[in-house]
Design a protein around this motif. Structure first.
Motif, PDB file in Angstrom:
ATOM      1  N   ASN A  78      26.788  40.549   0.699  1.00  0.00           N
ATOM      2  CA  ASN A  78      26.655  41.826  -0.004  1.00  0.00           C
ATOM      3  C   ASN A  78      25.201  42.316  -0.047  1.00  0.00           C
ATOM      4  OD1 ASN A  78      29.415  41.777  -0.471  1.00  0.00           O
ATOM      5  ND2 ASN A  78      29.225  40.885  -2.509  1.00  0.00           N
ATOM      6  N   GLU A  79      24.618  42.467   1.132  1.00  0.00           N
ATOM      7  CA  GLU A  79      23.231  42.939   1.252  1.00  0.00           C
ATOM      8  C   GLU A  79      23.167  44.202   2.128  1.00  0.00           C
ATOM      9  OE1 GLU A  79      20.785  41.915  -0.402  1.00  0.00           O
ATOM     10  OE2 GLU A  79      21.139  39.815  -0.967  1.00  0.00           O
ATOM     11  N   GLN A  80      24.115  45.106   1.973  1.00  0.00           N
ATOM     12  CA  GLN A  80      24.250  46.244   2.873  1.00  0.00           C
ATOM     13  C   GLN A  80      22.966  47.069   3.009  1.00  0.00           C
ATOM     14  OE1 GLN A  80      27.501  48.408   1.040  1.00  0.00           O
ATOM     15  NE2 GLN A  80      26.121  49.497  -0.370  1.00  0.00           N
ATOM     16  N   ASP A  81      22.242  47.270   1.936  1.00  0.00           N
ATOM     17  CA  ASP A  81      21.062  48.136   1.991  1.00  0.00           C
ATOM     18  C   ASP A  81      19.824  47.431   2.521  1.00  0.00           C
ATOM     19  OD1 ASP A  81      22.481  50.324   1.005  1.00  0.00           O
ATOM     20  OD2 ASP A  81      22.130  49.731  -1.082  1.00  0.00           O
TER      21      ASP A  81
ATOM     22  N   ASN B 285      27.388  36.443   7.904  1.00  0.00           N
ATOM     23  CA  ASN B 285      27.939  37.255   6.820  1.00  0.00           C
ATOM     24  C   ASN B 285      28.901  36.389   6.016  1.00  0.00           C
ATOM     25  OD1 ASN B 285      29.229  39.122   5.214  1.00  0.00           O
ATOM     26  ND2 ASN B 285      29.866  40.458   6.895  1.00  0.00           N
TER      27      ASN B 285
ATOM     28  N   SER C 210      31.048  38.914   2.740  1.00  0.00           N
ATOM     29  CA  SER C 210      30.631  40.141   2.057  1.00  0.00           C
ATOM     30  C   SER C 210      31.816  41.069   1.841  1.00  0.00           C
ATOM     31  CB  SER C 210      29.558  40.876   2.875  1.00  0.00           C
ATOM     32  OG  SER C 210      28.371  40.131   2.946  1.00  0.00           O
ATOM     33  N   THR C 211      31.778  41.797   0.712  1.00  0.00           N
ATOM     34  CA  THR C 211      32.828  42.766   0.400  1.00  0.00           C
ATOM     35  C   THR C 211      32.295  44.186   0.371  1.00  0.00           C
ATOM     36  OG1 THR C 211      32.448  42.390  -1.974  1.00  0.00           O
ATOM     37  CG2 THR C 211      34.174  41.085  -0.914  1.00  0.00           C
ATOM     38  N   ASP C 212      31.011  44.362   0.701  1.00  0.00           N
ATOM     39  CA  ASP C 212      30.431  45.704   0.762  1.00  0.00           C
ATOM     40  C   ASP C 212      30.361  46.143   2.225  1.00  0.00           C
ATOM     41  OD1 ASP C 212      28.399  44.173   1.786  1.00  0.00           O
ATOM     42  OD2 ASP C 212      26.861  44.861   0.387  1.00  0.00           O
ATOM     43  N   ALA C 213      29.417  47.007   2.562  1.00  0.00           N
ATOM     44  CA  ALA C 213      29.320  47.556   3.920  1.00  0.00           C
ATOM     45  C   ALA C 213      28.397  46.731   4.826  1.00  0.00           C
ATOM     46  CB  ALA C 213      28.845  49.000   3.861  1.00  0.00           C
ATOM     47  N   THR C 214      28.143  45.484   4.456  1.00  0.00           N
ATOM     48  CA  THR C 214      27.276  44.637   5.287  1.00  0.00           C
ATOM     49  C   THR C 214      27.771  44.568   6.729  1.00  0.00           C
ATOM     50  OG1 THR C 214      26.425  43.274   3.462  1.00  0.00           O
ATOM     51  CG2 THR C 214      26.496  42.254   5.636  1.00  0.00           C
TER      52      THR C 214
ATOM     53  N   GLY D 174      19.502  45.760  -4.508  1.00  0.00           N
ATOM     54  CA  GLY D 174      20.594  44.878  -4.885  1.00  0.00           C
ATOM     55  C   GLY D 174      20.167  43.849  -5.911  1.00  0.00           C
TER      56      GLY D 174
ATOM     57  N   ASN E 208      22.505  36.925  -5.604  1.00  0.00           N
ATOM     58  CA  ASN E 208      23.853  36.352  -5.581  1.00  0.00           C
ATOM     59  C   ASN E 208      23.878  34.931  -6.124  1.00  0.00           C
ATOM     60  OD1 ASN E 208      25.470  38.463  -4.216  1.00  0.00           O
ATOM     61  ND2 ASN E 208      24.039  38.117  -2.545  1.00  0.00           N
TER      62      ASN E 208
END
Length: 251
Positions: free
Chosen positions: A23-26, A51, A54-58, A214, A217
């Protein structure tokens, strides 16, 4: 798992950069750009992002970067398995003989990667690990206190000569890492385990910085008791290590 095919005529990488993320998309795009800036023109290298569920846009950000960076690879865990598992997955997949790691949140400055990789190359067979040692840490006072306590206790018990094992910036020879006993939490005990195998450890001071965006984690209380058990286990491994016998082949 070190069987990722090379394109026709593509030189094999000398260095593999392994970045575990969850979850480090940005932070994906700016960190990859910094890694490239630090390493371009120095070595043939690859970047392996692991990865970790991850549940974001990573995943989407990595896919976009892979369209323009042919030396970028994306390995995905179906479910989060932890940092040590992610690092091991990346090392097993690596094609370079030297592997360097850094955290994916931007706190580890890729500008120090050349010094870490250089320490492995200059040390030859004697150096098994080059470990970053953070100075000017940007964490909260509580987090810095817990790190000082944890590092002090670990060093007193294991006598690994390392003031900071929590820094994600490290470099090592791939075969040395894969020869180590594996367990969840391995990444926090690399200096002691590398010394257990008879190798020396080089140290590089690195400047810490705030994460790009962010939140962390990893917490304190959710890993405290596990860390204590891991420490006891590593102490036992060191105590039980026997010297490798001298062997000569008879013709």
């Amino acid at each position: 798992m070190n069987d990722h095919p090379l394109a026709s005529g593509e030189p094999a990488p000398v260095v593999s950069i392994v970045v575990p993320v969850r979850n480090e998309q940005d932070n994906i795009v700016p960190l990859i750009a910094e890694i490239a800036k630090a390493l371009d023109g120095r070595w043939v290298y690859e970047i392996i992002y692991v990865n970790d569920g991850s549940t974001d846009a990573t995943a989407e950000r990595l896919s976009g970067e892979m369209q323009v960076r042919k030396n970028l690879r994306h390995i995905r865990h179906a479910a989060s398995s932890g940092q040590s598992a992610a690092v091991r997955t990346g090392v097993r997949a690596a094609r370079g003989r030297i592997v360097a790691t850094l955290d994916g949140d931007g706190q580890n400055n890729p500008g120090f990667l050349p010094e870490l990789v250089g320490a492995i190359e200059k040390g030859g067979e004697r150096i098994g690990l080059a470990a970053g040692q953070r100075v000017g840490r940007k964490d909260t006072g509580f987090k810095k206190l817990q790190s000082r306590v944890a590092n002090g206790v670990r060093n007193a018990i294991l006598r690994d000569g390392t003031r900071d094992t929590g820094c994600g910036l490290k470099a090592f020879r791939r075969e040395v890492f894969l020869a180590l006993p594996y367990f969840d939490g391995l990444h926090r005990f690399l200096p002691a385990l590398v010394r257990r195998e008879g190798f020396d450890v080089a140290y590089v001071d690195v400047i810490d910085r705030p994460r790009h965006s962010g939140v962390s984690n990893y917490g304190f209380f959710d890993r405290l008791w596990i860390g204590i058990m891991d420490l006891a286990g590593v102490w036992w491994l060191i105590r039980r290590k026997k010297a490798t016998p001298v062997a000569t082949e008879v013709n």
